[in-house]
Design a protein around this motif. Structure first.
Motif, PDB file in Angstrom:
ATOM      1  N   VAL A   9     -16.904  12.477   1.646  1.00  0.00           N
ATOM      2  CA  VAL A   9     -18.202  11.700   1.504  1.00  0.00           C
ATOM      3  C   VAL A   9     -18.039  10.146   1.970  1.00  0.00           C
ATOM      4  O   VAL A   9     -18.711   9.634   2.596  1.00  0.00           O
ATOM      5  N   LEU A  10     -16.842   9.409   1.214  1.00  0.00           N
ATOM      6  CA  LEU A  10     -16.860   8.011   1.347  1.00  0.00           C
ATOM      7  C   LEU A  10     -16.541   7.826   2.997  1.00  0.00           C
ATOM      8  O   LEU A  10     -16.902   6.568   3.559  1.00  0.00           O
ATOM      9  N   LEU A  11     -15.619   8.562   3.230  1.00  0.00           N
ATOM     10  CA  LEU A  11     -15.127   8.427   4.911  1.00  0.00           C
ATOM     11  C   LEU A  11     -16.299   8.624   5.868  1.00  0.00           C
ATOM     12  O   LEU A  11     -16.557   7.932   6.850  1.00  0.00           O
ATOM     13  N   VAL A  12     -16.975   9.664   5.514  1.00  0.00           N
ATOM     14  CA  VAL A  12     -18.286   9.907   6.295  1.00  0.00           C
ATOM     15  C   VAL A  12     -19.150   8.764   6.760  1.00  0.00           C
ATOM     16  O   VAL A  12     -19.723   8.265   7.420  1.00  0.00           O
ATOM     17  N   ALA A  13     -19.658   8.363   5.300  1.00  0.00           N
ATOM     18  CA  ALA A  13     -20.566   7.141   4.877  1.00  0.00           C
ATOM     19  C   ALA A  13     -20.124   6.035   5.868  1.00  0.00           C
ATOM     20  O   ALA A  13     -20.828   5.397   6.478  1.00  0.00           O
ATOM     21  N   LYS A  14     -18.711   5.640   5.758  1.00  0.00           N
ATOM     22  CA  LYS A  14     -18.329   4.491   6.487  1.00  0.00           C
ATOM     23  C   LYS A  14     -18.239   4.712   7.751  1.00  0.00           C
ATOM     24  O   LYS A  14     -18.617   3.692   8.429  1.00  0.00           O
ATOM     25  N   ARG A  15     -17.596   5.638   8.368  1.00  0.00           N
ATOM     26  CA  ARG A  15     -17.476   5.850   9.874  1.00  0.00           C
ATOM     27  C   ARG A  15     -18.806   6.020  10.459  1.00  0.00           C
ATOM     28  O   ARG A  15     -18.996   5.692  11.814  1.00  0.00           O
ATOM     29  N   GLY A  16     -19.920   6.727   9.749  1.00  0.00           N
ATOM     30  CA  GLY A  16     -21.064   6.912  10.496  1.00  0.00           C
ATOM     31  C   GLY A  16     -22.101   5.783   9.925  1.00  0.00           C
ATOM     32  O   GLY A  16     -23.251   6.052  10.466  1.00  0.00           O
ATOM     33  N   ASN A  17     -21.739   4.839   9.281  1.00  0.00           N
ATOM     34  CA  ASN A  17     -22.538   3.742   9.006  1.00  0.00           C
ATOM     35  C   ASN A  17     -23.754   4.356   8.143  1.00  0.00           C
ATOM     36  O   ASN A  17     -24.986   3.989   8.429  1.00  0.00           O
ATOM     37  N   PHE A  18     -23.542   5.180   7.278  1.00  0.00           N
ATOM     38  CA  PHE A  18     -24.595   5.941   6.446  1.00  0.00           C
ATOM     39  C   PHE A  18     -24.481   5.122   4.951  1.00  0.00           C
ATOM     40  O   PHE A  18     -23.542   4.564   4.442  1.00  0.00           O
ATOM     41  N   SER A  19     -25.635   4.948   4.237  1.00  0.00           N
ATOM     42  CA  SER A  19     -25.720   4.486   2.792  1.00  0.00           C
ATOM     43  C   SER A  19     -24.654   5.784   2.080  1.00  0.00           C
ATOM     44  O   SER A  19     -24.973   6.887   2.215  1.00  0.00           O
ATOM     45  N   VAL A  20     -24.113   5.083   1.013  1.00  0.00           N
ATOM     46  CA  VAL A  20     -23.350   6.102   0.204  1.00  0.00           C
ATOM     47  C   VAL A  20     -24.334   7.168  -0.467  1.00  0.00           C
ATOM     48  O   VAL A  20     -24.016   8.295  -0.427  1.00  0.00           O
ATOM     49  N   MET A  21     -25.268   6.695  -0.734  1.00  0.00           N
ATOM     50  CA  MET A  21     -26.336   7.910  -1.444  1.00  0.00           C
ATOM     51  C   MET A  21     -27.024   8.595  -0.226  1.00  0.00           C
ATOM     52  O   MET A  21     -27.068   9.873  -0.926  1.00  0.00           O
ATOM     53  N   ARG A  59     -32.912  10.746   0.618  1.00  0.00           N
ATOM     54  CA  ARG A  59     -33.825   9.653   1.575  1.00  0.00           C
ATOM     55  C   ARG A  59     -34.273   8.462   0.373  1.00  0.00           C
ATOM     56  O   ARG A  59     -34.116   7.248   0.933  1.00  0.00           O
ATOM     57  N   TYR A  60     -34.957   8.806  -0.518  1.00  0.00           N
ATOM     58  CA  TYR A  60     -35.362   7.821  -1.569  1.00  0.00           C
ATOM     59  C   TYR A  60     -34.236   7.121  -2.199  1.00  0.00           C
ATOM     60  O   TYR A  60     -34.378   6.131  -2.506  1.00  0.00           O
ATOM     61  N   ALA A  61     -33.166   7.952  -2.647  1.00  0.00           N
ATOM     62  CA  ALA A  61     -32.063   7.382  -3.222  1.00  0.00           C
ATOM     63  C   ALA A  61     -31.472   6.122  -2.432  1.00  0.00           C
ATOM     64  O   ALA A  61     -30.918   5.162  -3.099  1.00  0.00           O
ATOM     65  N   ALA A  62     -31.298   6.494  -1.226  1.00  0.00           N
ATOM     66  CA  ALA A  62     -30.676   5.586  -0.228  1.00  0.00           C
ATOM     67  C   ALA A  62     -31.597   4.142  -0.307  1.00  0.00           C
ATOM     68  O   ALA A  62     -30.873   3.209   0.373  1.00  0.00           O
ATOM     69  N   ARG A  63     -32.771   4.289  -0.588  1.00  0.00           N
ATOM     70  CA  ARG A  63     -33.620   3.233  -0.274  1.00  0.00           C
ATOM     71  C   ARG A  63     -33.571   2.166  -1.626  1.00  0.00           C
ATOM     72  O   ARG A  63     -33.637   1.349  -1.742  1.00  0.00           O
ATOM     73  N   TRP A  64     -33.560   2.940  -2.867  1.00  0.00           N
ATOM     74  CA  TRP A  64     -33.576   2.547  -4.124  1.00  0.00           C
ATOM     75  C   TRP A  64     -32.200   1.939  -4.126  1.00  0.00           C
ATOM     76  O   TRP A  64     -31.912   0.677  -4.723  1.00  0.00           O
ATOM     77  N   VAL A  65     -31.108   2.396  -3.976  1.00  0.00           N
ATOM     78  CA  VAL A  65     -29.770   1.792  -3.882  1.00  0.00           C
ATOM     79  C   VAL A  65     -28.890   1.892  -2.840  1.00  0.00           C
ATOM     80  O   VAL A  65     -28.301   2.865  -2.313  1.00  0.00           O
ATOM     81  N   ASP A  66     -29.137   0.890  -1.855  1.00  0.00           N
ATOM     82  CA  ASP A  66     -28.458   0.765  -0.477  1.00  0.00           C
ATOM     83  C   ASP A  66     -26.926   0.280  -0.753  1.00  0.00           C
ATOM     84  O   ASP A  66     -26.899  -0.944  -0.459  1.00  0.00           O
ATOM     85  N   ILE A  67     -26.289   0.874  -0.824  1.00  0.00           N
ATOM     86  CA  ILE A  67     -24.792   0.704  -1.189  1.00  0.00           C
ATOM     87  C   ILE A  67     -23.871   1.085  -0.140  1.00  0.00           C
ATOM     88  O   ILE A  67     -24.049   2.320   0.401  1.00  0.00           O
TER      89      ILE A  67
END
Length: 465
Positions: A148-160, A218-226
């Motif tokens: 999860v963390l690697l996909v988020a980092k490499r794909g430039n996604f919010s962790v949420m 989608r909403y969680a990523a807006r509320w907590v964009d980490i």
């Protein structure tokens, strides 16, 4: 002040709790949770210390001797670390080997190449659902967090955006689908049919996981964009690696503990004889400890040696994997200690006794009881077992399908609003590097969505089956 909680912390008590005892325990629970939240949010005290202090406050307000409260906390901490803690450590080793060998990079690169940005959350909930089918929630987190963390980092996604679908898939399986311990215990308590419960559980699980996972993310990523916390994200394998393990062998290594535990579950169903030699052997082979330990040892060869690592480098990789998770282990263990203090104080039994006077439908009653116990104790399994024991007599006149729906209603209730007395809350918080408030707005809301949406599906099914 009554000394009811003193007796409960000292020994098993069968007499009903008095009204004064109910009030005292209720105040004790609120005081303990309030102290934990206040210390963490207001005074910025470390969660490990806050949980210890909150547990002592709970025991003191409940009227328990300090030594009994300490014993309950220590027991819960020890049990949690001995079980979940060891799994976290083994998972950290496996994750470090996966990262340093380039195997994680291989998985992430392949996933990113096959699934586009919009498809990624859906891919994560599907993967989590499949992996989460035969394994405990904590083990699933340990296996999926590095990806999860690697996909988020490499794909430039919010962790949420990536993490919530994975957590939703795991949580739905944990609460609704056998062979997880909670659903199995409820099936046994109410005499439900395992096959029917499994089939209806899948029907409930799919829309629930979709809504609480990809849709809510989608909403969680807006509320907590980490972004992925640097201390928890494995670094990309060094560019000087001459080779990386292949995709197939990497996936096979990661899924090895899943296969071993699934094999145990299948043998348990087919053989169904605890004394049979084959079942006893698979009870050992498929235990989470042995499965993860085996995967770690295999990974040393399929990942470490395949990447050209020497024995010394593999040993160094294992050693470096344990340092970053020390804080996680202590916090999760303290969360288990607080939960055990609640249980030993008799909070679960108090809730059961209060709920006996309610007059509502069996499915909704089961859900509400499980919700209340979950909020008080933080344990989905305790909530499931306690609620099932209370409503079991109601299943006597139910059809086979409604008996299965009763189990699912209990499972949905057991997942409601995870907060500071749940070890899973602290695991998610620490792995994703969130504050308590951020964890409440994402993880806790997600768990509540699973509970409510799942129960809505159960009630709809009760009208047509």
């Amino acid at each position: 002040m009554t000394h009811l909680s003193v007796e409960m912390l000292a020994a098993d008590v069968t007499e009903p709790i008095t009204s004064a005892g109910h009030a005292q325990l209720g105040i004790a629970v609120l005081a303990g949770i309030a102290v934990i939240v206040l210390l963490i949010t207001r005074f910025k005290l470390h969660a490990f210390l806050s949980l210890i202090i909150g547990s002592l406050v709970l025991g003191a307000v409940a009227g328990a001797p300090l030594d009994k409260a300490i014993a309950s906390f220590s027991t819960g901490l020890g049990t949690t670390v001995a079980g979940t803690g060891v799994l976290i450590a083994l998972g950290a080793v496996l994750g470090k080997l996966l990262a340093d060998s380039g195997g994680a990079d291989r998985i992430v690169d392949t996933i990113l190449a096959k699934a586009g940005g919009r498809a990624m959350p859906w891919a994560m909930v599907l993967i989590a659902g499949i992996i989460g089918l035969p394994i405990f929630f904590e083990v699933g987190i340990v296996l999926l967090i590095p990806v999860v963390l690697l996909v988020a980092k490499r794909g430039n996604f919010s962790v949420m955006r990536i993490g919530i679908p994975a957590l939703a898939g795991l949580s739905v399986m944990h609460g609704l689908i056998p062979p997880h311990p909670g659903p199995l215990a409820a099936i046994d308590a109410v005499g439900a049919n395992l096959g029917v419960t499994l089939a209806l559980g899948v029907v409930v699980a799919i829309p629930t996981a979709v809504i609480a996972g990809p849709v809510f993310s989608r909403y969680a990523a807006r509320w907590v964009d980490i972004r992925p916390p640097e201390t928890m994200v494995p670094e990309r394998a060094s560019d000087d690696l001459d080779r990386r393990p292949g995709f197939a062998v990497t996936v096979a290594t990661v899924l090895l503990p899943v296969v071993m535990m699934l094999a145990k579950a299948l043998v348990d169903v087919v053989v169904d004889n605890p004394e049979h030699t084959v079942q006893r052997a698979f009870d050992v082979i498929g235990s989470p400890l042995i499965a993860l330990l085996t995967a770690v040892i295999v990974a040393m060869f399929t990942l470490g040696r395949a990447a050209g690592f020497t024995k010394g480098r593999i040993a160094a990789t294992v050693e470096k994997s344990l340092g970053p998770i020390a804080g996680v282990l202590l916090i999760v263990g303290a969360g288990g200690g607080f939960k055990q203090t609640l249980i030993d104080a008799g909070v679960g039994r108090m809730i059961l006794e209060i709920s006996q006077g309610w007059h509502i439908s069996a499915l909704l009653l089961a859900w509400l009881i499980a919700v209340t116990i979950r909020l008080a104790t933080g344990s989905a399994t305790v909530a499931t077992i306690s609620a099932a024991g209370l409503v079991a007599p109601l299943a006597a006149d139910m059809s086979t399908t409604h008996g299965a729906l009763l189990v699912l209603a209990i499972g949905c209730g057991s997942l409601f609003f995870s907060h500071v007395n749940d070890a899973g809350f602290w695991m998610v918080k620490e792995y994703f590097g969130m504050s308590v408030g951020q964890t409440l707005k994402t993880w806790s809301v997600m768990e509540t969505l699973i509970s409510v949406v799942g129960m809505a599906c159960v009630l709809l099914l009760s009208l047509v089956v």
